[in-house]
Design a protein around this motif. Structure first.
Motif, PDB file in Angstrom:
ATOM      1  N   ALA A   1      49.094  58.605  64.757  1.00  0.00           N
ATOM      2  CA  ALA A   1      47.684  58.812  65.105  1.00  0.00           C
ATOM      3  C   ALA A   1      47.153  60.089  64.460  1.00  0.00           C
ATOM      4  O   ALA A   1      47.803  61.136  64.489  1.00  0.00           O
TER       5      ALA A   1
ATOM      6  N   HIS B   1      49.052  62.371  67.359  1.00  0.00           N
ATOM      7  CA  HIS B   1      50.355  62.110  67.967  1.00  0.00           C
ATOM      8  C   HIS B   1      51.124  61.107  67.124  1.00  0.00           C
ATOM      9  O   HIS B   1      50.565  60.475  66.215  1.00  0.00           O
TER      10      HIS B   1
ATOM     11  N   THR C   1      53.859  57.902  67.883  1.00  0.00           N
ATOM     12  CA  THR C   1      54.402  57.079  68.971  1.00  0.00           C
ATOM     13  C   THR C   1      55.546  56.221  68.445  1.00  0.00           C
ATOM     14  O   THR C   1      55.382  55.501  67.458  1.00  0.00           O
TER      15      THR C   1
ATOM     16  N   GLU D   1      46.390  54.994  63.816  1.00  0.00           N
ATOM     17  CA  GLU D   1      45.443  55.154  64.918  1.00  0.00           C
ATOM     18  C   GLU D   1      44.578  56.365  64.596  1.00  0.00           C
ATOM     19  O   GLU D   1      45.049  57.318  63.967  1.00  0.00           O
TER      20      GLU D   1
ATOM     21  N   HIS E   1      53.500  53.721  65.672  1.00  0.00           N
ATOM     22  CA  HIS E   1      52.261  54.035  64.953  1.00  0.00           C
ATOM     23  C   HIS E   1      52.090  55.538  64.863  1.00  0.00           C
ATOM     24  O   HIS E   1      52.767  56.296  65.564  1.00  0.00           O
TER      25      HIS E   1
ATOM     26  N   TYR F   1      42.596  51.501  66.044  1.00  0.00           N
ATOM     27  CA  TYR F   1      43.808  51.201  65.279  1.00  0.00           C
ATOM     28  C   TYR F   1      43.467  50.337  64.078  1.00  0.00           C
ATOM     29  O   TYR F   1      42.560  49.495  64.141  1.00  0.00           O
TER      30      TYR F   1
HETATM   31 ZN    ZN Z   1      48.830  56.144  69.884  1.00  0.00          ZN
END
Ligand code: ZN
Length: 310
Positions: free
Chosen positions: A221, A10, A12, A267, A219, A257
């Motif tokens: 991931a 993902h 974010t 992440e 961040h 992280y």
């Molecule tokens: Zn995240």
């Protein structure tokens, strides 16, 4: 080199108004809101997740809408462009749709042989839709975007860095291979992963450091299959000298992280257990879901959050 990472999980970012954010990703881009929860570290702020029907890893764009917060400033040390995949031939549809809805920053070009349409999100977020090879992914059509044009998940992301060398080395350690270079942009691809498998590194040596705010990526991931793979990655990163957080339970995945040398926060998230662990697929993202530790404070939390009309 490690082999457990399977592409993106993902991305974010930070936003201002929750309603505006919700409407842009559902009504304008046609994604499905697959989870409405709170920032687990600051529960007076939503954490909104948008993706395909079930929030397949590699499709999930998430936001912390802080309300009254200033815009970020673009620069180095950040994810400069978040890129979504669309089917071949879909950019004409998107160009018309986004222009018709007053979306700013529309610009069509090509990179590494892929046609792309750049555009800005409501907080100045930098996005691109990229016509990508079909990889058996399916667009969510519940918000009226047709299957033959809908967003299929992420294509990848572009980092903007003052110096790309250390991040290139890290990506290589994570299983990415450098594939092509175009001017100041180098493409890294992970083989055998999900379809969100590219990271582009753009070197901009003279630029100022980015300032985080609304429209900034917080961040990015990367996906691993399960918790065992995550622990292997964590150990390998620490053996290489990275400072990695303990494993954190995010209810829908497990997370670790670490800050990367170029400045971007990474992440590593597990594909398990997924966004349907506490809601039926038919009703994903409708109710406010809280982690167990915040349930006793539900009334208080709900009173602090702005309502979001579907
Ligand atoms: Zn995240």
């Amino acid at each position: 080199m490690i082999t457990q990472i399977k592409g993106l999980h993902h991305v974010t970012s930070m936003a201002s108004a929750a309603q505006q954010n919700n409407d842009f990703f559902t009504r304008t881009l046609g994604l499905r809101r697959v989870k409405k929860t709170v920032n687990f570290d600051a529960p007076d702020v939503y954490h909104l997740y948008y993706g395909d029907e079930v929030g397949t890893p590699g499709s999930v764009m998430t936001y912390f809408p802080f309300g009254d917060v200033g815009r970020g400033t673009r620069g180095t040390g950040e994810v400069g462009v978040t890129e979504f995949a669309v089917p071949q031939g879909a950019l004409g549809y998107w160009s018309d749709r986004l222009a018709g809805q007053g979306v700013s920053g529309l610009h069509q070009d090509a990179l590494f042989g892929e046609a792309r349409l750049q555009f800005e999100g409501p907080d100045g977020d930098s996005f691109a839709l990229v016509e990508s090879p079909s990889r058996e992914r399916f667009a969510w059509t519940g918000n009226g975007v047709p299957q033959d044009a809908g967003i299929l998940g992420f294509r990848g992301a572009r980092f903007r860095l003052r110096d790309t060398a250390a991040t290139a080395e890290l990506l290589t350690f994570m299983g990415y291979k450098k594939s092509e270079t175009s001017g100041a942009i180098s493409r890294f691809v992970i083989e055998g992963g999900n379809a969100a498998d590219t990271i582009d590194l753009e070197e901009v040596p003279g630029a100022r450091t980015a300032g985080q705010g609304a429209g900034s990526v917080h961040h990015i991931a990367f996906a691993v299959e399960n918790r065992a793979a995550q622990l292997e990655v964590r150990q390998a990163l620490m053996d290489t000298g990275y400072q990695v957080t303990p494993v954190i339970d995010r209810d829908y995945f497990w997370a670790i992280y670490f800050r990367t040398p170029g400045g971007v926060l990474f992440e590593i998230a597990t594909n398990e257990p997924g966004f349907d662990r506490d809601e039926d697929t038919a009703h994903l993202g409708e109710a406010l879901k809280l982690p167990t530790r915040y349930e006793p404070f539900r009334d208080k939390i709900e009173s602090l959050l702005p309502p979001i009309a579907a």
